[in-house]
Design a protein around this motif. Structure first.
Motif, PDB file in Angstrom:
ATOM      1  N   ILE A 258      17.346  26.716 -19.645  1.00  0.00           N
ATOM      2  CA  ILE A 258      16.388  26.343 -20.699  1.00  0.00           C
ATOM      3  C   ILE A 258      15.773  24.998 -20.326  1.00  0.00           C
ATOM      4  CG2 ILE A 258      16.092  25.795 -23.149  1.00  0.00           C
ATOM      5  CD1 ILE A 258      18.680  27.256 -23.723  1.00  0.00           C
ATOM      6  N   ARG A 259      14.465  24.886 -20.542  1.00  0.00           N
ATOM      7  CA  ARG A 259      13.822  23.577 -20.387  1.00  0.00           C
ATOM      8  C   ARG A 259      13.174  23.244 -21.721  1.00  0.00           C
ATOM      9  NH1 ARG A 259       9.724  25.329 -15.580  1.00  0.00           N
ATOM     10  NH2 ARG A 259      10.947  27.124 -14.893  1.00  0.00           N
ATOM     11  N   TYR A 260      13.449  22.052 -22.214  1.00  0.00           N
ATOM     12  CA  TYR A 260      12.730  21.542 -23.371  1.00  0.00           C
ATOM     13  C   TYR A 260      11.539  20.769 -22.812  1.00  0.00           C
ATOM     14  CZ  TYR A 260      16.552  22.500 -26.669  1.00  0.00           C
ATOM     15  OH  TYR A 260      17.487  23.100 -27.452  1.00  0.00           O
ATOM     16  N   ALA A 261      10.332  21.185 -23.151  1.00  0.00           N
ATOM     17  CA  ALA A 261       9.143  20.535 -22.593  1.00  0.00           C
ATOM     18  C   ALA A 261       8.507  19.636 -23.633  1.00  0.00           C
ATOM     19  CB  ALA A 261       8.140  21.585 -22.122  1.00  0.00           C
ATOM     20  N   THR A 262       8.412  18.360 -23.303  1.00  0.00           N
ATOM     21  CA  THR A 262       7.782  17.432 -24.249  1.00  0.00           C
ATOM     22  C   THR A 262       7.095  16.276 -23.551  1.00  0.00           C
ATOM     23  OG1 THR A 262       8.156  15.822 -26.013  1.00  0.00           O
ATOM     24  CG2 THR A 262      10.041  16.288 -24.586  1.00  0.00           C
ATOM     25  N   LYS A 263       5.931  15.954 -24.081  1.00  0.00           N
ATOM     26  CA  LYS A 263       5.231  14.780 -23.595  1.00  0.00           C
ATOM     27  C   LYS A 263       5.771  13.521 -24.272  1.00  0.00           C
ATOM     28  CE  LYS A 263       0.576  13.285 -22.531  1.00  0.00           C
ATOM     29  NZ  LYS A 263       0.858  12.946 -21.132  1.00  0.00           N
ATOM     30  N   ALA A 281      20.909  15.858 -30.915  1.00  0.00           N
ATOM     31  CA  ALA A 281      20.767  17.323 -30.915  1.00  0.00           C
ATOM     32  C   ALA A 281      20.476  17.800 -29.489  1.00  0.00           C
ATOM     33  CB  ALA A 281      19.648  17.742 -31.864  1.00  0.00           C
ATOM     34  N   LEU A 282      19.562  17.111 -28.812  1.00  0.00           N
ATOM     35  CA  LEU A 282      19.234  17.494 -27.435  1.00  0.00           C
ATOM     36  C   LEU A 282      20.459  17.344 -26.528  1.00  0.00           C
ATOM     37  CD1 LEU A 282      17.023  18.204 -25.286  1.00  0.00           C
ATOM     38  CD2 LEU A 282      16.808  15.734 -24.930  1.00  0.00           C
TER      39      LEU A 282
END
Ligand code: PLP
Ligand code: SF4
Length: 482
Positions: A258-263, A281-282
């Motif tokens: 899983i990748r959490y993608a965020t700017k 949480a992350l």
């Protein structure tokens, strides 16, 4: 626990200086000459209360500026708010230009105080952060004639609303359609942000009934191992949903990565420092993944070295200490990072804060952003100069997201590229072995005579026809997309 001595060594960021270097070479052996002093500039992160140069924030102290809620509340979405914040320090003609730019933009505008305070307001026209977030009417160029709103075809490969399944073993999960900032160059401008005067968007709310259909689809496709969780931007999911989506995905036996993608880390690093619940949480999902022998990482999106300051380092260190692995994807943009110096500085600074440069995307065809695009050749030239400047694992791959849903291709791997017409053709065997996929350089990089040819629809068809013939395709074939 780390002992006191090790800890002070860990936190000592003083660069080595020649004075404390007592090394003398063995006689007769060749010593590599020391790097120029500016070769270490990537370590000079911006320090201090830099935001206090903005008149409206002269009295904002560090604790307030580090508060992510203050950042959110004071983000600028309307022209009058920009005016109220920076009017005393910018020329009136710039403000008129920006006002007209806001009115013409197909994308909503949203800029955090963090970014706004990093803009060099003495040179706002050329500033790389200003260029990414604040449109100026005088700089906007006409769109490329081959542009469509969803030019990557993400909606075409959507079996359920908010999941793009294009490649065999990975899929893109669009959890929501809002972001902490809005980037002018966003390839998802078909969905992200508010409807604007020019564009009605496809809306994807943070909505658990929609997510359930996505989980069910992922479970029904055993070949899916890799989920990119994006949006919008997962920064705007609350801590409960970060945990919920992460745990639901990790429970699916076929999901391995899983990748959490965020700017977020690039535009509002404060949240990682002061939103303890979100950060935890992350971290908890990352740890849970490890226990299950699965891989959970963070993908972020820095475009220039200027975006990485002492605040960024403090934020990223908190994740690094907990074993969160971070990769970066940049977009190559004219006047932002399209020089060898700017790209090398970015790559080296990312490495310095333990972020791994993964991709540099050639700027896609996106409405209202033609002035930010570069030619394919620019990407190829910059890649050549960046490779070798640092570790191979910290060297990004330069990719093109081809038109019509061909997906990402190594910029160098074209079947055909005519630098005079700016037409490129790619194959993408894992997406569709039969089809060819187009890419087009921006017209402003072509000669005036060539720009005139593009203005004529008949000549445009003729140029595309001869490109197709050159790679042995029959231009009448359905296989030739576009
Ligand atoms: C970019 C992308 C992915 C992930 O691709 P990687 O090359 O593995 O980073 C997955 N699905 C879609 C539709 C994408 O655009
Ligand atoms: S943060 Fe990402 S998804 Fe949001 S506007 Fe910027 S590029 Fe688009």
């Amino acid at each position: 626990m780390v002992d006191k001595v090790a800890q002070s060594a860990l936190h000592d960021d003083t660069p080595n200086s020649p004075e404390n270097n007592s090394f003398s070479p063995d006689p007769g052996l060749r010593v590599k000459p020391p790097s120029a002093i500016n070769a270490l500039a990537h370590r000079d992160l911006r320090q201090g209360a830099f935001w206090q140069v903005i008149p409206a924030w002269r009295d904002i102290d560090e604790a307030t500026f580090l508060d992510h809620k203050w950042q959110g509340r004071n983000s600028i979405t309307r022209f009058d708010a920009l005016l109220a914040t920076v009017a005393p320090i910018v020329p009136p003609e710039f403000l008129r230009d920006a006002e007209a730019g806001f009115a013409q933009a197909p994308m909503s505008v949203r800029v955090s105080p963090y970014l706004l305070s990093l803009i060099d307001w003495n040179h706002p026209y050329d500033d790389p952060i200003r260029r990414q977030f604040i449109p100026l009417s005088t700089q906007i160029l006409p769109d490329h004639p081959e542009l469509t709103l969803d030019s990557l075809g993400e909606q075409h490969d959507m079996p359920v609303l908010g999941l793009t399944h294009r490649y065999p073993d990975k899929a893109l999960f669009l959890a929501l359609d809002t972001c902490p900032v809005y980037c002018r160059f966003c390839t998802r401008s078909y969905a992200i942000g508010q409807d604007t005067d020019l564009v009605d968007k496809v809306h994807m709310n943070a909505d658990s009934a929609r997510w359930e259909r996505i989980f069910a689809y992922i479970e029904s496709r055993p070949e899916l191992e890799d989920i990119v969780l994006s949006g919008g931007d997962v920064y705007n999911l609350n801590a409960r949903n970060i945990r919920y989506i992460g745990e639901r995905l990790l429970q699916l036996p076929n999901v391995r990565r899983i990748r959490y993608a965020t700017k977020g880390p690039a535009v509002m690093p404060q949240k990682l420092i002061t939103d303890h619940e979100w950060r935890q949480a992350l971290i908890d999902v990352v740890h849970m993944g490890r226990k299950l022998h699965k891989d959970v990482v963070l993908h972020t999106h820095f475009n220039t070295a200027q975006e990485i300051t002492w605040i960024t380092k403090r934020a990223l260190d908190l994740l690094h200490e907990e074993g969160v692995f971070i990769r970066n994807q940049s977009v190559l943009q004219r006047g932002v990072n399209d020089s060898v110096g700017a790209m090398q500085a970015l790559v080296k600074r990312l490495g310095y804060v333990n972020v791994h440069p993964y991709y540099v995307y050639v700027h896609d065809l996106v409405k209202g952003t033609e002035e930010l695009r570069t030619s394919l050749q620019t990407a190829i030239d910059i890649e050549k100069a960046v490779r070798g400047a640092t570790a191979g694992f910290n060297t990004p791959t330069f990719v093109v997201d081809t038109l019509g849903g061909g997906g990402k291709r190594d910029a160098h791997s074209f079947e055909y590229y005519d630098r005079s017409t700016g037409i490129a053709l790619y194959r993408s065997p894992n997406v569709d072995p039969e089809r060819l996929f187009w890419f087009f350089d921006p017209l402003h990089t072509l000669s005036p005579a060539m720009q005139a040819r593009w203005a004529d629809p008949q000549q445009r068809q003729e140029m595309k026809r001869s490109a197709a013939l050159a790679v042995g395709a029959n231009p009448a074939d359905r296989g030739l997309h576009g």
